[in-house]
Design an enzyme around this catalytic site. Structure first.
Site, PDB file in Angstrom:
ATOM      1  N   ASN A 145       0.803  -1.232   0.000  1.00 52.60           N
ATOM      2  CA  ASN A 145       0.000   0.000   0.000  1.00 52.60           C
ATOM      3  C   ASN A 145       0.837   1.284   0.000  1.00 52.60           C
ATOM      4  O   ASN A 145       0.493   2.253  -0.660  1.00 52.60           O
ATOM      5  CB  ASN A 145      -1.022  -0.014   1.139  1.00 52.60           C
ATOM      6  CG  ASN A 145      -0.402  -0.299   2.478  1.00 52.60           C
ATOM      7  OD1 ASN A 145       0.761  -0.677   2.585  1.00 52.60           O
ATOM      8  ND2 ASN A 145      -1.181  -0.106   3.527  1.00 52.60           N
ATOM      9  N   GLU A 241       3.617  -5.152  12.179  1.00 51.58           N
ATOM     10  CA  GLU A 241       2.544  -4.157  11.991  1.00 51.58           C
ATOM     11  C   GLU A 241       1.521  -4.800  11.075  1.00 51.58           C
ATOM     12  O   GLU A 241       1.769  -4.998   9.894  1.00 51.58           O
ATOM     13  CB  GLU A 241       3.112  -2.880  11.355  1.00 51.58           C
ATOM     14  CG  GLU A 241       4.129  -2.161  12.219  1.00 51.58           C
ATOM     15  CD  GLU A 241       3.523  -1.491  13.439  1.00 51.58           C
ATOM     16  OE1 GLU A 241       2.284  -1.348  13.516  1.00 51.58           O
ATOM     17  OE2 GLU A 241       4.291  -1.120  14.343  1.00 51.58           O
ATOM     18  N   CYS A 275      -3.687   0.546   6.419  1.00 54.75           N
ATOM     19  CA  CYS A 275      -3.907  -0.289   7.598  1.00 54.75           C
ATOM     20  C   CYS A 275      -4.806   0.423   8.589  1.00 54.75           C
ATOM     21  O   CYS A 275      -5.679  -0.156   9.208  1.00 54.75           O
ATOM     22  CB  CYS A 275      -2.576  -0.653   8.243  1.00 54.75           C
ATOM     23  SG  CYS A 275      -1.544   0.774   8.604  1.00 54.75           S
ATOM     24  N   GLU A 448       6.403   0.844  16.246  1.00 54.76           N
ATOM     25  CA  GLU A 448       7.229   1.536  15.261  1.00 54.76           C
ATOM     26  C   GLU A 448       7.204   3.019  15.578  1.00 54.76           C
ATOM     27  O   GLU A 448       6.205   3.528  16.105  1.00 54.76           O
ATOM     28  CB  GLU A 448       6.721   1.292  13.838  1.00 54.76           C
ATOM     29  CG  GLU A 448       7.199  -0.033  13.271  1.00 54.76           C
ATOM     30  CD  GLU A 448       7.025  -0.166  11.762  1.00 54.76           C
ATOM     31  OE1 GLU A 448       6.027   0.345  11.228  1.00 54.76           O
ATOM     32  OE2 GLU A 448       7.885  -0.807  11.134  1.00 54.76           O
TER      33      GLU A 448
HETATM   34  P1  NAD Z   1       0.685  -9.771   3.023  1.00 54.23           P
HETATM   35  O1  NAD Z   1       0.742 -10.231   4.419  1.00 54.23           O
HETATM   36  O2  NAD Z   1       0.028 -10.615   2.016  1.00 54.23           O
HETATM   37  O3  NAD Z   1       2.147  -9.500   2.452  1.00 54.23           O
HETATM   38  C1  NAD Z   1       3.075  -8.655   3.097  1.00 54.23           C
HETATM   39  C2  NAD Z   1       4.480  -9.117   2.785  1.00 54.23           C
HETATM   40  O4  NAD Z   1       4.704 -10.414   3.356  1.00 54.23           O
HETATM   41  C3  NAD Z   1       4.808  -9.258   1.316  1.00 54.23           C
HETATM   42  O5  NAD Z   1       6.097  -8.756   1.097  1.00 54.23           O
HETATM   43  C4  NAD Z   1       4.765 -10.766   1.097  1.00 54.23           C
HETATM   44  O6  NAD Z   1       5.548 -11.189   0.005  1.00 54.23           O
HETATM   45  C5  NAD Z   1       5.299 -11.269   2.397  1.00 54.23           C
HETATM   46  N1  NAD Z   1       4.947 -12.650   2.727  1.00 54.23           N
HETATM   47  C6  NAD Z   1       3.906 -13.383   2.260  1.00 54.23           C
HETATM   48  N2  NAD Z   1       3.895 -14.601   2.844  1.00 54.23           N
HETATM   49  C7  NAD Z   1       4.941 -14.637   3.710  1.00 54.23           C
HETATM   50  C8  NAD Z   1       5.440 -15.613   4.624  1.00 54.23           C
HETATM   51  N3  NAD Z   1       4.854 -16.790   4.768  1.00 54.23           N
HETATM   52  N4  NAD Z   1       6.528 -15.300   5.357  1.00 54.23           N
HETATM   53  C9  NAD Z   1       7.128 -14.095   5.239  1.00 54.23           C
HETATM   54  N5  NAD Z   1       6.694 -13.132   4.386  1.00 54.23           N
HETATM   55  C10 NAD Z   1       5.616 -13.397   3.632  1.00 54.23           C
HETATM   56  O7  NAD Z   1       0.004  -8.324   3.131  1.00 54.23           O
HETATM   57  P2  NAD Z   1      -0.415  -7.345   1.951  1.00 54.23           P
HETATM   58  O8  NAD Z   1      -1.603  -7.944   1.289  1.00 54.23           O
HETATM   59  O9  NAD Z   1       0.788  -7.009   1.142  1.00 54.23           O
HETATM   60  O10 NAD Z   1      -0.835  -6.037   2.762  1.00 54.23           O
HETATM   61  C11 NAD Z   1      -2.115  -5.790   3.220  1.00 54.23           C
HETATM   62  C12 NAD Z   1      -2.201  -6.005   4.712  1.00 54.23           C
HETATM   63  O11 NAD Z   1      -1.185  -5.277   5.378  1.00 54.23           O
HETATM   64  C13 NAD Z   1      -3.493  -5.489   5.325  1.00 54.23           C
HETATM   65  O12 NAD Z   1      -3.982  -6.432   6.245  1.00 54.23           O
HETATM   66  C14 NAD Z   1      -3.090  -4.222   6.035  1.00 54.23           C
HETATM   67  O13 NAD Z   1      -3.945  -3.835   7.081  1.00 54.23           O
HETATM   68  C15 NAD Z   1      -1.727  -4.568   6.484  1.00 54.23           C
HETATM   69  N6  NAD Z   1      -0.947  -3.358   6.731  1.00 54.23           N
HETATM   70  C16 NAD Z   1      -0.623  -3.059   8.022  1.00 54.23           C
HETATM   71  C17 NAD Z   1       0.073  -1.892   8.302  1.00 54.23           C
HETATM   72  C18 NAD Z   1       0.426  -1.541   9.719  1.00 54.23           C
HETATM   73  O14 NAD Z   1       1.289  -0.700   9.921  1.00 54.23           O
HETATM   74  N7  NAD Z   1      -0.179  -2.130  10.707  1.00 54.23           N
HETATM   75  C19 NAD Z   1       0.455  -1.039   7.263  1.00 54.23           C
HETATM   76  C20 NAD Z   1       0.111  -1.385   5.957  1.00 54.23           C
HETATM   77  C21 NAD Z   1      -0.581  -2.560   5.712  1.00 54.23           C
END
Ligand code: NAD
Length: 473
Positions: A145, A241, A275, A448
């Protein structure tokens, strides 16, 4: 041939594979980039490991200067980076510029920070000092995002604290991050910052690796749980996060037009893919009709188009999978006749859904209970404040929340009862480098930003000295 290369051990290198990256405004690839193999992930970890002792011993002033130089370099290349961000992520060009300006602000702040040692005792019986030491190799794994901002939320504090880094962006938004690698290549000594890409296959390699000391992760709660499992064997330090389902509680004394504008902004910023976006709006019954109408008007007026086109306010949804997920929420609401604005899937290439306002839904409905992470906002009626606080808290998530009222004291009192890491009053998604951000419940582990966030990239070492009048001297 790939247009953008990996950064490993101070060199820009081709991937052992290549991968196409899709422009979500067109629904088709716009570039081909380097994709790392497991072997290259290993090279990146080893480069970071080799660079660690030297970087940890580098005076803090030099580490700060490097982060400051990085902020300046991002500023110099902001036009190129912004265009790439829009092409891969979908956000309007002005918002991409905004993400880069934010990033520079955060990096500028990290560049003023340092780990703080603390003398606990210094008298005739002893000397006790608590020191903070870097951890080693940090894996920074990020979401799609805010690709650059989130990457720098890992990279900045990690390197200020004296760690070295392997960054791995999300597979659908790796391009600007690789470009950033190109830009900062010569700012840090070789191996201090490494950037690799994957197709969702290298995350587990990093999070279970014996030479990785810490994982700084932003992404979904589901992936966060997998990371906790895969890093258990080596007991890695984790900052997670994760997802959120932020409630906004709107009391009956607000100025409806003004509140609607701010709530719309808090819900649809970055196309709802934040998020900490407002994901459930609880509105007092006495202003419910007026609020639904005001939100609908704003949704109808929004200009939805390719982010590269001037004047666009909302771009496409970032990727096909997320588009299908949001579409399912919208289709369901449409079938129930609860959509008061938006809901149209644009008949063109790309992943466009107009901002959608859904009314007459309540807790227990999927759209209210789950994290939609897209341009669809459920508006829920309430009449009792105690009841709505319970409903707001009845969620596995606890990232953010907000209370909206003309009575600040009353709003602050309610805010204190919301079970989330951040609660705003009369605003939402107001973040800053000096505001520690911590997810409560299943929205995260750790903090963070600011000193608390920086400390998470360090290990405490207690030096405890007995003085001469004590035994053993
Ligand atoms: P995601 O969890 O699908 O992917 C995030 C990252 O994790 C990617 O780089 C992905 O390649 C990697 N990944 C995937 N499987 C993995 C594994 N088994 N082990 C290690 N890494 C792995 O999330 P997304 O779809 O990219 O992002 C959306 C989500 O992120 C939403 O739920 C959103 O709320 C959350 N988000 C949270 C924050 C926060 O600060 N709390 C900020 C932005 C987004």
């Amino acid at each position: 041939m790939s247009d953008y290369k990996l950064l490993i051990g101070g060199a820009l290198v081709d991937g052992d594979m290549t991968m196409d990256v899709v422009n979500p405004a067109q629904g088709k690839p716009f570039t081909t980039i380097a994709r790392a193999s497991e072997n290259q992930a290993e090279q990146a970890v080893q480069a970071a490991k080799a660079a660690f002792p030297g970087w940890a011993a580098t005076p803090i002033e030099e580490r700060q200067a490097a982060v400051k130089a990085m902020a300046a370099a991002i500023g110099e290349h902001a036009d190129d980076l912004a265009r790439l961000l829009t092409q891969e992520q979908g956000k309007p060009l002005a918002d991409a510029q905004g993400e880069l300006a934010w990033t520079q602000g955060y990096l500028g702040h990290y560049a003023t920070m340092s780990l703080q040692d603390r003398v606990i005792q210094d008298d005739e019986t002893g000397f006790v000092e608590m020191r903070r030491k870097p951890l080693g190799v940090v894996a920074g794994i990020t979401a799609w995002n805010f690709p650059i901002l989130i990457a720098c939320w890992k990279l900045g504090p990690a390197v200020i604290a004296g760690n070295t880094v392997v960054l791995k962006p999300a597979p659908t938004t790796p391009v600007a991050t690789l470009k950033m690698g190109e830009i900062i290549k010569d700012i840090f000594p070789a191996g201090v910052v490494n950037i690799i890409t994957d197709q969702n296959d290298l995350g587990p390699y990093l999070t279970s690796h014996h030479d990785v000391a810490k994982v700084g992760f932003t992404g979904s709660t589901g992936t966060g749980k997998k990371i906790m499992q895969s890093s258990a064997d080596t007991l890695k330090r984790l900052t997670l996060e994760l997802g959120g389902n932020d409630p906004a509680i709107v009391l009956d004394d607000v100025n409806v037009e003004k509140a609607a504008q701010n709530i719309f902004g808090g819900a649809f910023m970055n196309n709802g893919q934040v998020c900490m976006a407002i994901k459930r709006a609880y509105v007092h019954e006495s202003i419910y009709e007026a609020m639904c109408e005001a939100l609908a008007k704003l949704a109808e007026a929004a200009i939805v188009d390719d982010g590269l086109k001037q004047g666009t306010q909302i771009g496409p949804i970032q990727n096909a999978m997320q588009f299908e997920k949001v579409k399912a929420f919208v289709d369901h609401a449409k079938a129930e006749g609860k959509v008061v604005a938006g809901g149209e899937i644009l008949e063109r290439a790309g992943y466009f859904i107009r901002p959608t306002i859904v009314r007459d839904v309540t807790d227990g409905d999927e759209l209210v209970d789950q994290e939609q992470f897209g341009p669809v906002l459920p508006v829920i009626k309430f009449d009792d404040i105690e009841d709505v606080i319970d409903r707001a808290n009845n969620s596995p998530y606890g990232l953010g929340g907000s209370v909206w009222s003309a009575d600040e004291d009353k709003a602050i009192d309610i805010a204190g009862r919301i079970e989330s890491g951040t609660v705003w009053v009369n605003q939402h998604v107001a973040i800053s480098p000096v505001a520690p951000m911590a997810g409560a419940k299943q929205s995260g582990v750790g903090v963070e930003q600011d000193q608390e966030g920086l400390n998470e990239y360090s290990q405490i070492q207690l030096v405890n000295v007995a003085r001469s009048n004590h035994m053993g001297a």
